[in-house]
Scaffold this active site. Structure first.
Site, PDB file in Angstrom:
ATOM      1  N   PHE A 124       0.864  -1.175   0.000  1.00 60.56           N
ATOM      2  CA  PHE A 124       0.000   0.000   0.000  1.00 60.56           C
ATOM      3  C   PHE A 124       0.907   1.234   0.000  1.00 60.56           C
ATOM      4  O   PHE A 124       1.765   1.360   0.889  1.00 60.56           O
ATOM      5  CB  PHE A 124      -0.861  -0.048   1.263  1.00 60.56           C
ATOM      6  CG  PHE A 124      -2.003   0.919   1.281  1.00 60.56           C
ATOM      7  CD1 PHE A 124      -2.913   0.977   0.236  1.00 60.56           C
ATOM      8  CD2 PHE A 124      -2.186   1.755   2.371  1.00 60.56           C
ATOM      9  CE1 PHE A 124      -3.980   1.856   0.273  1.00 60.56           C
ATOM     10  CE2 PHE A 124      -3.260   2.639   2.413  1.00 60.56           C
ATOM     11  CZ  PHE A 124      -4.150   2.691   1.366  1.00 60.56           C
ATOM     12  N   ASP A 195       2.375  -5.742   7.978  1.00 61.45           N
ATOM     13  CA  ASP A 195       1.175  -4.911   8.021  1.00 61.45           C
ATOM     14  C   ASP A 195      -0.029  -5.827   7.804  1.00 61.45           C
ATOM     15  O   ASP A 195      -0.152  -6.479   6.759  1.00 61.45           O
ATOM     16  CB  ASP A 195       1.269  -3.824   6.935  1.00 61.45           C
ATOM     17  CG  ASP A 195       0.090  -2.855   7.002  1.00 61.45           C
ATOM     18  OD1 ASP A 195      -1.011  -3.287   7.388  1.00 61.45           O
ATOM     19  OD2 ASP A 195       0.279  -1.672   6.648  1.00 61.45           O
ATOM     20  N   TYR A 220     -10.475  -0.641  11.351  1.00 56.67           N
ATOM     21  CA  TYR A 220     -11.727  -0.164  10.750  1.00 56.67           C
ATOM     22  C   TYR A 220     -12.116  -0.936   9.492  1.00 56.67           C
ATOM     23  O   TYR A 220     -13.149  -0.671   8.901  1.00 56.67           O
ATOM     24  CB  TYR A 220     -11.673   1.342  10.447  1.00 56.67           C
ATOM     25  CG  TYR A 220     -10.469   1.811   9.643  1.00 56.67           C
ATOM     26  CD1 TYR A 220     -10.408   1.637   8.276  1.00 56.67           C
ATOM     27  CD2 TYR A 220      -9.407   2.454  10.273  1.00 56.67           C
ATOM     28  CE1 TYR A 220      -9.318   2.065   7.542  1.00 56.67           C
ATOM     29  CE2 TYR A 220      -8.304   2.888   9.554  1.00 56.67           C
ATOM     30  CZ  TYR A 220      -8.267   2.698   8.191  1.00 56.67           C
ATOM     31  OH  TYR A 220      -7.180   3.127   7.475  1.00 56.67           O
ATOM     32  N   LYS A 221     -11.270  -1.889   9.081  1.00 55.77           N
ATOM     33  CA  LYS A 221     -11.603  -2.694   7.898  1.00 55.77           C
ATOM     34  C   LYS A 221     -12.354  -3.946   8.355  1.00 55.77           C
ATOM     35  O   LYS A 221     -13.507  -3.850   8.759  1.00 55.77           O
ATOM     36  CB  LYS A 221     -10.331  -2.997   7.110  1.00 55.77           C
ATOM     37  CG  LYS A 221      -9.735  -1.717   6.514  1.00 55.77           C
ATOM     38  CD  LYS A 221      -8.382  -1.898   5.863  1.00 55.77           C
ATOM     39  CE  LYS A 221      -7.880  -0.552   5.326  1.00 55.77           C
ATOM     40  NZ  LYS A 221      -6.454  -0.561   5.016  1.00 55.77           N
ATOM     41  N   ARG A 369     -12.621  -3.744  -6.963  1.00 56.63           N
ATOM     42  CA  ARG A 369     -12.252  -4.576  -5.817  1.00 56.63           C
ATOM     43  C   ARG A 369     -13.488  -4.855  -4.963  1.00 56.63           C
ATOM     44  O   ARG A 369     -14.264  -3.946  -4.663  1.00 56.63           O
ATOM     45  CB  ARG A 369     -11.196  -3.824  -5.010  1.00 56.63           C
ATOM     46  CG  ARG A 369     -10.650  -4.587  -3.833  1.00 56.63           C
ATOM     47  CD  ARG A 369      -9.546  -3.815  -3.176  1.00 56.63           C
ATOM     48  NE  ARG A 369     -10.058  -2.670  -2.413  1.00 56.63           N
ATOM     49  CZ  ARG A 369      -9.390  -2.065  -1.431  1.00 56.63           C
ATOM     50  NH1 ARG A 369      -8.169  -2.473  -1.124  1.00 56.63           N
ATOM     51  NH2 ARG A 369      -9.912  -1.048  -0.790  1.00 56.63           N
TER      52      ARG A 369
HETATM   53  C1  LIG Z   1      -5.751   0.655   5.206  1.00 59.03           C
HETATM   54  C2  LIG Z   1      -4.278   0.544   5.246  1.00 59.03           C
HETATM   55  C3  LIG Z   1      -3.510   1.482   5.946  1.00 59.03           C
HETATM   56  C4  LIG Z   1      -4.178   2.637   6.583  1.00 59.03           C
HETATM   57  O1  LIG Z   1      -3.361   3.374   7.420  1.00 59.03           O
HETATM   58  P1  LIG Z   1      -4.006   4.575   8.247  1.00 59.03           P
HETATM   59  O2  LIG Z   1      -2.903   5.062   9.083  1.00 59.03           O
HETATM   60  O3  LIG Z   1      -5.160   4.002   9.012  1.00 59.03           O
HETATM   61  O4  LIG Z   1      -4.521   5.569   7.270  1.00 59.03           O
HETATM   62  C5  LIG Z   1      -2.139   1.284   6.006  1.00 59.03           C
HETATM   63  N1  LIG Z   1      -1.549   0.225   5.396  1.00 59.03           N
HETATM   64  C6  LIG Z   1      -2.270  -0.683   4.686  1.00 59.03           C
HETATM   65  C7  LIG Z   1      -1.600  -1.828   4.038  1.00 59.03           C
HETATM   66  C8  LIG Z   1      -3.659  -0.536   4.593  1.00 59.03           C
HETATM   67  O5  LIG Z   1      -4.361  -1.408   3.887  1.00 59.03           O
END
Ligand SMILES: *Cc1c(COP(=O)(O)O)cnc(C)c1O
Length: 410
Positions: A124, A195, A220-221, A369
């Site tokens: 990401f 992650d 939050y996912k 997606r």
């Molecule tokens: C959703 C996501 C994030 C989000 O990071 P925030 O600090 O909550 O904005 C980070 N890394 C990955 C791989 C994600 O999918």
């Protein structure tokens, strides 16, 4: 494949009772729980209580009387049990980005003679931005080495200090082999930060069993903690006291209320806390996590695979004229809990789908997606979603000006 077959699948689904626990708007098939999980029905009551009773009536004594101060540890432990972490090795705090920064800066200091941070091009981008920011701050010859996702394993060489690896690729849904990569990294003296944003709550994760040492992730996912819910971080027990927190705030101090002039990190995982937790948001997450109390994540995994296979098969049956190309082409054990298709008109098609109540998301440049979240999705949902996808593509109803306009968030 007919509707009777689909409804048999739903009748025999061992997870079917969990759907009731979620607020799901009528007429919506929600295939975006991998981006923002829906609201568990138990959460508003908890928020009302925290706001009206705890904050409103008990005021500051709530830190003790309602245990606000231990929320980061208690919520961390609930998440820890879902990701195979040892007791007292996960805390809830900050955002994923901030937690990544914290663990990355602490872990490069563990191996000061090495200057390379490794990641892959499927990561990401946010995580790469955090690495780049830290490198700028460190100066002193540090570099980011980016390889293709399938090359991560062979790229684990002895010049690398830390590898930052997102277990599931946000676009393709490809899943790295945590056990294998961790073992190889350890052989070469490399720390890996995993992650788990697209892993926690999506399938069983076994941090301890796979030998992982460091991890971050969001809530939050798949964990349904609410927009911007606080994130988590994990450090294996053996490493916990070697971590020098770069954000050395009072919540990670060994005795915050002694008000010593000098920072002394707490023993164990709690040294990774920095400032005062957001109590309302963390309480919401605390209650959202209770949804999982009687859920077997292996059943979640099984159903996720079945939803995937059904989705892929239904799309394939539509024939090549749809121009949808499956991106999640990996064997079962190398997939997360999503299905992605490429289409040259992906953006407009997704907007048309959302308009018809099929909510997935679009990821540049051309990816449609769909998140597969077995607690509240039925096989009938997938069947209906594919019917609507077929209709939109066959009638070209996506080809309207309003579906081509881009919002701030895609
Ligand atoms: C959703 C996501 C994030 C989000 O990071 P925030 O600090 O909550 O904005 C980070 N890394 C990955 C791989 C994600 O999918």
């Amino acid at each position: 494949m007919n509707k009777t077959y689909i409804s048999t699948l739903d009748q025999n689904d061992p997870l079917k009772t969990h759907r009731e626990k979620f607020e799901l708007p009528k007429g919506v098939i929600y295939l975006d729980g991998n981006s923002l999980g829906p609201l568990p029905k138990s959460v508003p009551g908890r928020i009302t209580e925290v706001v009206n009773e705890q904050w409103g009536q008990s005021l500051i004594s709530s830190w003790n009387d309602h245990d606000w101060i231990t929320l980061p540890a208690r919520v961390g432990s609930k998440i820890g049990r879902m990701i195979g972490a040892e007791e007292n090795s996960v805390v809830c705090a900050d955002s994923t980005s901030v937690n990544l920064y914290k663990l990355l800066s602490a872990s490069v200091r563990l191996i000061p003679e090495r200057k390379v941070i490794l990641s892959d091009t499927g990561n990401f981008p946010n995580d790469l931005y955090v690495i780049q920011g830290l490198i700028q701050q460190l100066g002193d010859g540090y570099e980011l080495r980016l390889v293709k996702p399938e090359e991560i394993s062979e790229a684990l060489t002895e010049d690398i200090a830390v590898a930052v690896i997102t277990e599931v690729d946000y676009r393709t849904g490809r899943r790295h082999d945590m056990t294998d990569i961790t073992a190889k990294a350890k052989e070469h003296g490399i720390k890996v930060i995993w992650d788990l944003c697209h892993s926690a709550g999506a399938f069983p994760v076994d941090l301890s069993g796979s030998g992982a040492e460091l991890a971050v992730g969001c809530s939050y996912k798949y964990l349904n903690g609410g927009p911007g819910a606080p994130a988590f971080l994990y450090v294996t027990p053996e490493l916990q006291n070697d971590i020098q927190p770069p954000l050395s705030g009072w919540m990670g101090h060994t005795a915050p209320f002694d008000f010593d002039l000098d920072y002394r990190p707490a023993e164990g995982i709690s040294r990774n806390l920095c400032g005062t937790p957001g109590v309302i948001a963390m309480s919401a997450l605390d209650t959202a996590l209770d949804v999982w109390q009687d859920v077997d994540l292996h059943q979640v995994r099984q159903k996720s695979q079945k939803l995937f296979n059904l989705f892929a098969e239904l799309i394939e049956n539509l024939g090549p004229e749809t121009d949808l190309t499956l991106q999640t082409t990996f064997p079962e054990e190398q997939r997360g809990s999503q299905i992605s298709f490429a289409h040259p008109q992906g953006y407009a098609i997704m907007q048309a789908l959302i308009d018809r109540g099929v909510v997935g998301d679009f990821r540049a440049p051309d990816i449609l997606r769909f998140g597969l979240t077995p607690l509240y999705l039925s096989y009938a949902d997938i069947y209906r979603a594919v019917e609507i996808i077929a209709d939109i593509i066959q009638t070209k109803s996506w080809d309207q000006l309003k579906y081509h306009e881009r919002g701030l968030v895609t």
